[in-house]
Design an enzyme around this catalytic site. Sequence first.
Site, PDB file in Angstrom:
ATOM      1  N   ARG A  89       0.850  -1.191   0.000  1.00  0.00           N
ATOM      2  CA  ARG A  89       0.000   0.000   0.000  1.00  0.00           C
ATOM      3  C   ARG A  89       0.886   1.243   0.000  1.00  0.00           C
ATOM      4  NH1 ARG A  89      -2.547   3.202   4.912  1.00  0.00           N
ATOM      5  NH2 ARG A  89      -3.822   4.595   3.695  1.00  0.00           N
ATOM      6  N   HIS A 179      -7.765   7.059   0.473  1.00  0.00           N
ATOM      7  CA  HIS A 179      -8.722   5.951   0.685  1.00  0.00           C
ATOM      8  C   HIS A 179      -9.253   5.395  -0.636  1.00  0.00           C
ATOM      9  CE1 HIS A 179      -9.923   7.852   4.815  1.00  0.00           C
ATOM     10  NE2 HIS A 179      -8.959   6.972   4.972  1.00  0.00           N
ATOM     11  N   ARG A 240      -8.173  15.122  12.730  1.00  0.00           N
ATOM     12  CA  ARG A 240      -7.955  16.127  11.677  1.00  0.00           C
ATOM     13  C   ARG A 240      -9.168  17.038  11.549  1.00  0.00           C
ATOM     14  NH1 ARG A 240      -6.739  11.560   7.752  1.00  0.00           N
ATOM     15  NH2 ARG A 240      -4.746  10.777   8.510  1.00  0.00           N
TER      16      ARG A 240
END
Length: 401
Positions: A89, A179, A240
């Site tokens: 990833r 994502h 965040r």
Amino acid sequence: MYKVMAVNAGSSSLKYKLFEMPEEKVICSGLAERIGHEDGIFKIKFNGQEVKEVLPILDHSRAVELTIEALLKYGIVKTLDEIKCLGHRVVQGGKYFSKSADFNQQYTEDKIAELIPLDPLHAPAHLTGFHAFKDALPNCPAIAVFDTAFHQTMEPEDYLFPIPYEMSEKFACRRYGAHGTSHNYLADKAIAEYLGGKKNTRIITCHVGSGASLAAVRDGKCVATSMGLTPLGGVMMGTRSGDIDPSVCNYLVSCTGKTSEEVYDILNKKSGLLGVSGVSNDSRDVEEAANKGDERSIIACKRCARRVADYIGKYSVRRGGAAMLIYSAGIGENSAFLRELILKDVEEALGLDIDYKVNVEKNHQEVVLSTEKSKILVAVIPTDEEVMIARDCVKFLEGTL
Ligand code: ADP
């Protein structure tokens, strides 16, 4: 039948999942945490067993060694040749990657390194993880699977920031999203299992976990997403802030005397649910405090839900509207409370008809929340980023990537 491994190397952790393909069967999964520490943690799950060890894991190479040792020790593989591909990833692929790429090609590595300024937290760790595996399994094919790749189909009117165009170009400063692997998985699954094919499909995917983003997906392709240049943009998250007026940054610098770097750090690590509630970055704690009447936690939950609702609204007025809304990730899959708060905000305008009893009773599982009367199909679908990585490994080996 053969095995492929999905790898997620973070700055101080390394997660892995070994699949038997093409069955998509998970043979084992695990992680090394606290890399760089004397009291590192190594975990492996296989065959219904779970082993946990606390031991020094001073670098990623050691974490990879431990992983490989465990695979052999527990007989999960007889020889390492059984692993036919590693899928790593990678968070940021910039404008260079609209699909997964051969990691053993120097180009891939060079471009990931070039993109470090866009993702200083993860990119170096991805490269370190890749090299640690390459040293251990030098002949194993490897691919990089980018979080941003799925969003590369956005049009300029969606990805461009309204700053001087020359600056966007020169510094590659634009919306990349994140994502993407999850949004892609959810859209693919919805298309295959709920919508009967890609044609004329309009889906809004809500990946709401401690990091959170939404995507609008038309005919299987991403047309818009909420995260921006980095994962700081978009909806409010665990720590965040998500989208704010950019002048907040300058204003806080002048009020607090902190540097812009320090304020940036606050926006990334001390804001969101944690910052507003003052309780926790975990929605479970904030929900609990809100249920006990804590004012700031109540506002934090409402604010969090409102931001997601705003994006659902925004994406559902796109040409053609939306036909399906999908909730996923930690909060999307598990918090009936936040799902309801979000849906209550948009249900009237969007003509939704939701079975709120099902929402509570069938929590933590794949389920349709809307009734026959609803104009939009609303469902919870657990995400699976690792299986997407494994699928890309298969495509790579078959030459169909
Ligand atoms: P990430 O992958 O971004 O780290 P996840 O998708 O794993 O995040 O989501 C983690 C968050 O999901 C937790 O911080 C918590 O807020 C929420 N969460 C996880 N499990 C539950 C649960 N059982 N009930 C409510 N919220 C949950």
